[in-house]
Design a protein around this motif. Structure first.
Motif, PDB file in Angstrom:
ATOM      1  N   SER A 122      51.637  13.267  83.333  1.00  0.00           N
ATOM      2  CA  SER A 122      51.700  11.857  83.146  1.00  0.00           C
ATOM      3  C   SER A 122      51.072  11.151  84.601  1.00  0.00           C
ATOM      4  CB  SER A 122      52.474  11.059  82.398  1.00  0.00           C
ATOM      5  OG  SER A 122      53.653  11.203  83.446  1.00  0.00           O
ATOM      6  N   LYS A 123      50.278  10.069  84.297  1.00  0.00           N
ATOM      7  CA  LYS A 123      49.758   8.950  85.767  1.00  0.00           C
ATOM      8  C   LYS A 123      50.928   8.044  85.566  1.00  0.00           C
ATOM      9  CE  LYS A 123      46.716  12.344  86.004  1.00  0.00           C
ATOM     10  NZ  LYS A 123      45.188  12.116  85.498  1.00  0.00           N
ATOM     11  N   PHE A 161      44.541   1.448  87.387  1.00  0.00           N
ATOM     12  CA  PHE A 161      45.915   0.690  87.288  1.00  0.00           C
ATOM     13  C   PHE A 161      45.860  -0.899  86.979  1.00  0.00           C
ATOM     14  CE2 PHE A 161      47.295   4.825  88.145  1.00  0.00           C
ATOM     15  CZ  PHE A 161      48.529   4.985  87.131  1.00  0.00           C
ATOM     16  N   TRP A 162      44.842  -1.427  88.000  1.00  0.00           N
ATOM     17  CA  TRP A 162      44.894  -2.733  88.475  1.00  0.00           C
ATOM     18  C   TRP A 162      44.247  -3.621  87.300  1.00  0.00           C
ATOM     19  CZ3 TRP A 162      47.341  -5.438  91.944  1.00  0.00           C
ATOM     20  CH2 TRP A 162      47.018  -6.778  92.201  1.00  0.00           C
ATOM     21  N   GLU A 163      45.226  -4.595  86.887  1.00  0.00           N
ATOM     22  CA  GLU A 163      45.023  -5.410  85.613  1.00  0.00           C
ATOM     23  C   GLU A 163      44.666  -6.835  86.441  1.00  0.00           C
ATOM     24  OE1 GLU A 163      46.944  -3.642  81.996  1.00  0.00           O
ATOM     25  OE2 GLU A 163      48.407  -4.854  83.168  1.00  0.00           O
ATOM     26  N   GLU A 171      51.461   0.314  83.790  1.00  0.00           N
ATOM     27  CA  GLU A 171      52.848   1.321  84.284  1.00  0.00           C
ATOM     28  C   GLU A 171      52.329   2.661  84.163  1.00  0.00           C
ATOM     29  OE1 GLU A 171      56.478   2.047  85.676  1.00  0.00           O
ATOM     30  OE2 GLU A 171      55.578   0.296  85.502  1.00  0.00           O
ATOM     31  N   GLU A 172      51.707   3.030  83.112  1.00  0.00           N
ATOM     32  CA  GLU A 172      51.638   4.532  82.654  1.00  0.00           C
ATOM     33  C   GLU A 172      50.341   4.938  81.652  1.00  0.00           C
ATOM     34  OE1 GLU A 172      54.566   7.851  80.769  1.00  0.00           O
ATOM     35  OE2 GLU A 172      55.224   5.809  80.810  1.00  0.00           O
ATOM     36  N   PRO A 179      46.228   4.814  77.698  1.00  0.00           N
ATOM     37  CA  PRO A 179      47.298   3.858  78.023  1.00  0.00           C
ATOM     38  C   PRO A 179      48.403   4.334  77.120  1.00  0.00           C
ATOM     39  CG  PRO A 179      45.727   2.758  76.909  1.00  0.00           C
ATOM     40  CD  PRO A 179      45.113   4.128  77.190  1.00  0.00           C
ATOM     41  N   VAL A 180      49.831   4.172  78.026  1.00  0.00           N
ATOM     42  CA  VAL A 180      50.882   4.113  77.458  1.00  0.00           C
ATOM     43  C   VAL A 180      51.340   2.779  76.977  1.00  0.00           C
ATOM     44  CG1 VAL A 180      53.316   4.832  77.350  1.00  0.00           C
ATOM     45  CG2 VAL A 180      51.606   6.412  78.188  1.00  0.00           C
TER      46      VAL A 180
END
Length: 418
Positions: A122-123, A161-163, A171-172, A179-180
């Protein structure tokens, strides 16, 4: 503490006293000694250690990316201080991050790796924040992989990651970047704030600092202010507080609120305020409020130490006394005392170090106890041994330098402070 200590003159700060400074440096040396050889896994990465400094497992253990990256960061600090052998530890960790944790197929960095590849593919935002910190710290000592890793992790954070709509990170994701859904967390964003400041200090590139300011504004200036200077941990995808959130992994996502993170943010806000030219008056104001609330609500007035978590009625929920909130409290008190001198901040600084000296130092085996029961006895319900040098080392070294930035910055700028 004695009545004399509680009314100490501001002219007699412990951080200015030669004996206290020698004592702190001695504790830092002990931590470097405890981890420098024992933690190195010859197959790459680092072992988690038991209380007596031996590997918890030697049979292809999973290595968490945050642990690998923190060792790089800490031994880069050691190299800047002039510690022999520290650069070799940095090199060992950087190669493992680059060769094992990095996903060559899909990009990004695996949460856990082992001898054969990804143990958990996972990332995680939390892990990527620490890769940015490791690359930034390694750059300050000229490690040959630092620039490549810094460019790589910066791109991953920016593109994955950046929103922008929220000014913080998701997050993950799965290994292939699915996306989780359903969760946003402050812990990963807090540590990214720390790493973004380190990246700005290492490169001078303003975009890192702008992102750090954006995260701090969302999580602290808005959300923590709405909660009477208590930092909410868990949110939905729209950054609405989730007061009922529960996750089985209480090490990284405990329910309720965590006073240790209020303390950590107090220090980070002061650092951000300084790095950004002292432009945002809300930062020192809020840092002071967060620190006050942590001492008022999180400190065990009967037995000492910080409770791990509180519920939303401010009642202690998880009453274990962990080492890292103490460490963050010491660092925050130093930053506040340097810029907002008060007897309250100095008294708190002394209370915290008195508790550490009396309870957290493992005088039998070395290192620090990472977990204590409510009444101060060594325990291992959350942390199985001694897997982390990062919090304790920084707590020992931060008071030895001017409170003007990350340790990697101030050690370079004030090399004669120790």
């Amino acid at each position: 503490m004695s009545d004399t200590s509680e009314t100490a003159s501001l002219a007699a700060l412990w951080s200015d006293r030669p004996y206290h400074r020698r004592w702190l440096l001695q504790q830092a040396d002990g931590l470097f000694d405890f981890f420098q050889t024992a933690a190195i896994n010859p197959k790459g990465g680092f072992y988690d250690l038991s209380r007596d400094g031996k590997p918890l497992s030697t049979d292809n253990p999973a290595r968490g990316i945050h642990a690998s990256a923190r060792m790089v960061h800490c031994y880069a600090i050691g190299d800047l201080l002039g510690r022999p052998g520290a650069a070799d530890v940095v090199d060992h960790g950087m190669r493992y991050l680059w060769e094992r944790h990095r996903d060559e197929k899909n990009g990004g960095y695996f949460w856990q790796a082992n001898d054969t590849g990804a143990a958990d593919p996972s990332k995680q935002g939390y892990g990527h924040a620490f890769v940015l910190l490791a690359a930034s710290s390694a750059k300050t000592i000229g490690h040959p992989l630092a620039d490549r890793m810094l460019a790589d992790i910066t791109e991953v954070i920016e593109t994955r990651f950046w929103e922008k709509a929220h000014g913080a990170i998701a997050e993950e994701f799965s290994a292939d970047w699915q996306p989780v859904p359903g969760y946003r967390g402050q812990n990963s964003n807090m540590h990214l704030t720390e790493a973004l400041m380190a990246a700005f200090e290492a490169t001078g590139e303003r975009h890192y600092l702008d992102k750090a300011t954006s995260i701090a504004d969302l999580l602290i200036n808005r959300r923590a202010r709405e909660e009477a200077f208590r930092v909410a941990e868990h949110f939905d995808e729209h950054w609405v507080v989730d007061r009922n959130y529960y996750h089985a992994n209480e090490m990284f996502r405990p329910a309720g609120t965590t006073p240790g993170h209020w303390l950590e943010w107090a220090r980070l806000l002061m650092q951000l305020w300084i790095l950004d030219g002292k432009r945002h008056a809300w930062m020192p104001e809020t840092a002071r409020g967060l620190f006050f609330q942590s001492m008022a609500l999180g400190w065990d007035k009967a037995k000492g130490g910080f409770f791990y978590t509180l519920d939303w009625a401010n009642v202690p929920e998880k009453t274990a006394k962990l080492w890292w909130p103490l460490c963050e409290g010491a660092g925050a008190a130093h930053f506040l005392n340097q810029h907002q001198e008060s007897e309250f901040h100095e008294d708190s600084y002394r209370r915290i170090w008195n508790y550490i000296a009396g309870n957290s130092l493992d005088r039998e085996f070395g290192g620090w106890h990472e977990e204590l029961t409510e009444d101060g006895r060594p325990s291992n319900t959350l942390f199985p041994g001694k897997g982390d040098i990062y919090h304790a080392l920084q707590a020992c070294l931060i008071p030895l330098f001017p409170a003007e930035g990350s340790l990697t910055k101030v050690i370079r700028e004030y090399p004669h402070s120790v």
